[in-house]
Design a protein around this motif. Structure first.
Motif, PDB file in Angstrom:
ATOM      1  N   ALA A  28       0.818  -1.213   0.000  1.00  0.00           N
ATOM      2  CA  ALA A  28       0.000   0.000   0.000  1.00  0.00           C
ATOM      3  C   ALA A  28       0.851   1.261   0.000  1.00  0.00           C
ATOM      4  O   ALA A  28       0.444   2.292  -0.548  1.00  0.00           O
ATOM      5  N   ARG A  29       2.032   1.195   0.619  1.00  0.00           N
ATOM      6  CA  ARG A  29       2.925   2.341   0.629  1.00  0.00           C
ATOM      7  C   ARG A  29       3.539   2.610  -0.740  1.00  0.00           C
ATOM      8  O   ARG A  29       3.926   3.741  -1.047  1.00  0.00           O
ATOM      9  N   ARG A  30       3.623   1.555  -1.577  1.00  0.00           N
ATOM     10  CA  ARG A  30       4.388   1.670  -2.812  1.00  0.00           C
ATOM     11  C   ARG A  30       3.570   1.481  -4.080  1.00  0.00           C
ATOM     12  O   ARG A  30       4.099   1.637  -5.187  1.00  0.00           O
ATOM     13  N   ASN A  31       2.293   1.148  -3.934  1.00  0.00           N
ATOM     14  CA  ASN A  31       1.480   0.845  -5.100  1.00  0.00           C
ATOM     15  C   ASN A  31       0.113   1.496  -4.953  1.00  0.00           C
ATOM     16  O   ASN A  31      -0.574   1.288  -3.957  1.00  0.00           O
ATOM     17  N   GLN A  32      -0.267   2.261  -5.950  1.00  0.00           N
ATOM     18  CA  GLN A  32      -1.511   3.025  -5.872  1.00  0.00           C
ATOM     19  C   GLN A  32      -2.736   2.124  -5.794  1.00  0.00           C
ATOM     20  O   GLN A  32      -3.677   2.397  -5.048  1.00  0.00           O
ATOM     21  N   GLU A  33      -2.750   1.043  -6.576  1.00  0.00           N
ATOM     22  CA  GLU A  33      -3.901   0.141  -6.543  1.00  0.00           C
ATOM     23  C   GLU A  33      -4.054  -0.487  -5.163  1.00  0.00           C
ATOM     24  O   GLU A  33      -5.154  -0.543  -4.610  1.00  0.00           O
ATOM     25  N   ALA A  34      -2.953  -0.965  -4.591  1.00  0.00           N
ATOM     26  CA  ALA A  34      -3.003  -1.581  -3.263  1.00  0.00           C
ATOM     27  C   ALA A  34      -3.491  -0.580  -2.231  1.00  0.00           C
ATOM     28  O   ALA A  34      -4.312  -0.904  -1.360  1.00  0.00           O
ATOM     29  N   ARG A  35      -3.001   0.646  -2.312  1.00  0.00           N
ATOM     30  CA  ARG A  35      -3.429   1.687  -1.375  1.00  0.00           C
ATOM     31  C   ARG A  35      -4.929   1.964  -1.523  1.00  0.00           C
ATOM     32  O   ARG A  35      -5.645   2.138  -0.529  1.00  0.00           O
ATOM     33  N   VAL A 146     -13.466 -14.145   0.987  1.00  0.00           N
ATOM     34  CA  VAL A 146     -12.725 -14.276  -0.264  1.00  0.00           C
ATOM     35  C   VAL A 146     -11.266 -14.525   0.080  1.00  0.00           C
ATOM     36  O   VAL A 146     -10.567 -13.618   0.552  1.00  0.00           O
ATOM     37  N   GLY A 147     -10.809 -15.743  -0.149  1.00  0.00           N
ATOM     38  CA  GLY A 147      -9.453 -16.128   0.206  1.00  0.00           C
ATOM     39  C   GLY A 147      -8.594 -16.388  -1.009  1.00  0.00           C
ATOM     40  O   GLY A 147      -8.365 -17.539  -1.386  1.00  0.00           O
ATOM     41  N   LEU A 148      -8.119 -15.315  -1.631  1.00  0.00           N
ATOM     42  CA  LEU A 148      -7.304 -15.432  -2.844  1.00  0.00           C
ATOM     43  C   LEU A 148      -5.963 -14.730  -2.706  1.00  0.00           C
ATOM     44  O   LEU A 148      -5.166 -14.746  -3.647  1.00  0.00           O
ATOM     45  N   GLY A 149      -5.706 -14.127  -1.560  1.00  0.00           N
ATOM     46  CA  GLY A 149      -4.481 -13.356  -1.400  1.00  0.00           C
ATOM     47  C   GLY A 149      -4.649 -11.933  -1.893  1.00  0.00           C
ATOM     48  O   GLY A 149      -5.421 -11.651  -2.819  1.00  0.00           O
ATOM     49  N   PHE A 150      -3.943 -11.032  -1.244  1.00  0.00           N
ATOM     50  CA  PHE A 150      -3.974  -9.615  -1.610  1.00  0.00           C
ATOM     51  C   PHE A 150      -3.028  -9.372  -2.785  1.00  0.00           C
ATOM     52  O   PHE A 150      -1.922  -9.894  -2.808  1.00  0.00           O
ATOM     53  N   PRO A 151      -3.452  -8.574  -3.816  1.00  0.00           N
ATOM     54  CA  PRO A 151      -4.707  -7.833  -3.930  1.00  0.00           C
ATOM     55  C   PRO A 151      -5.756  -8.524  -4.801  1.00  0.00           C
ATOM     56  O   PRO A 151      -6.775  -7.926  -5.112  1.00  0.00           O
ATOM     57  N   LYS A 152      -5.476  -9.784  -5.218  1.00  0.00           N
ATOM     58  CA  LYS A 152      -6.432 -10.462  -6.090  1.00  0.00           C
ATOM     59  C   LYS A 152      -7.814 -10.533  -5.448  1.00  0.00           C
ATOM     60  O   LYS A 152      -8.827 -10.278  -6.102  1.00  0.00           O
TER      61      LYS A 152
END
Length: 245
Positions: A28-35, A146-152
Motif C-alpha cells: 500500500a505504501r508503494r502501489n496506488q492500486e493496493a493503497r 474471499v481467500g485469494l491473497g492480496f490484492p487479487k
C-alpha cells in the motif's frame, strides 16, 4: 467490530473488511492500486504484530491484532446466531468444500449459501471472472469470505460489492485453507510473539521466502526503526529528517 458488522447487515448496509499485515502495508505504501483497496474498505484492522508494535512505539496503540484467520470464525459464529448466511470463495480445488464441511460441523445453525474454488488464473480471463462473480451474486449471501491473497481477493471484492451492495466481504487470504484443515496455523506462542510468518515460511518456503525475507522483514524493521526515531524526535521537540513509517 463483529457487532458493527451485524448492525450494518441488519440495517441493510454492506461493507468490506481489510486486515493489513506487513506485506499489505508495504504494498500500500508503494502501489496506488493496493493503497486504494485499503482506503476503500469500510473497516481496517491490523493483522500483523509489527503493526501493533509500531502503533505502540508511536504512542497511539492499536487495541489488538485481528487476523483474518480469527475473523472468519468469529463472524461465522455471529452469522449463525443471527440466522444469516456466508459464502466461501477461494482456495485450491476442493478447499472451499472442505471448509464448508468444517463450518457446518462447528456451527450447525450457520447458513452456508455456497462455496466456490475458481480455477487458477480465472481473474485474468474476463469470462471466467464474471461467471464466478455472477455465481456468488446469485447466492445473495450476507457475508462472503474471499481467500485469494492480496490484492487479487480485493479486486474480486470490488466487483462483488457492486453486485451485492448489502453484503459484507472479508478478504481472508489463507484462512479458508486453515478452516479446511489443509494448512495449519502456527502455535499460539508464535502468533503472540509475532513469529507466525516464520511458521508459514517453514511450511511454504518456495512460495514465501522471497516475500518474507527479501521484502517484508526489511520493511518491518524499517517501519519499527523510523517510528521509534520519530517518537524520540517528538519527545525532544525536534523534527525528524527523512525516513517514513
Amino acid at each position: 467490530m463483529v457487532r458493527h458488522v451485524v448492525a450494518e447487515i441488519t440495517a441493510g448496509r454492506g461493507g468490506q473488511i481489510v486486515t493489513p499485515n506487513v506485506d499489505i502495508l508495504r504494498r500500500a505504501r508503494r502501489n496506488q492500486e493496493a493503497r486504494a483497496h485499503v482506503e476503500s474498505a469500510s473497516v481496517v484492522v491490523a493483522d500483523g504484530k509489527p503493526l501493533i508494535w509500531a502503533s505502540q512505539l508511536a504512542g497511539n496503540p492499536l487495541p489488538a491484532r485481528v487476523p483474518g484467520a480469527d475473523l472468519i470464525w468469529s463472524l461465522s459464529a455471529a452469522m449463525a446466531e443471527q440466522n444469516r448466511s456466508v459464502y466461501l470463495f477461494g482456495g485450491a480445488p476442493g478447499t472451499a468444500s472442505r471448509a464448508e464441511q468444517a463450518m457446518r460441523s462447528r456451527f450447525p445453525r450457520l447458513r452456508i449459501a455456497g462455496h466456490l474454488s475458481p480455477p487458477f488464473g480465472f481473474d485474468a480471463r474476463p469470462d471466467q471472472f464474471e461467471a464466478a462473480c455472477a455465481t456468488v451474486a446469485a447466492a445473495a449471501p450476507d457475508v462472503v469470505y474471499v481467500g485469494l491473497g492480496f490484492p487479487k481477493q480485493e479486486r474480486v471484492i470490488a466487483r462483488l460489492r457492486a453486485l451485492l451492495p448489502s453484503t459484507w466481504f472479508l478478504g481472508c487470504g489463507a484462512a479458508i485453507g486453515f478452516v479446511a484443515g489443509i494448512h495449519r496455523r502456527a502455535p499460539l506462542w508464535m502468533q503472540q510473539t509475532g513469529l507466525e510468518w516464520a511458521h508459514r515460511l517453514a511450511n511454504e518456503p518456495a512460495r514465501l521466502a522471497r516475500r518474507y525475507l527479501v521484502h517484508d522483514v526489511p520493511f518491518a524493521l524499517e517501519l519499527l526503526a523510523v517510528t521509534a526515531l520519530r517518537r524520540l524526535h517528538r519527545r525532544r521537540g525536534g523534527i525528524p529528517r527523512g525516513g517514513r513509517p
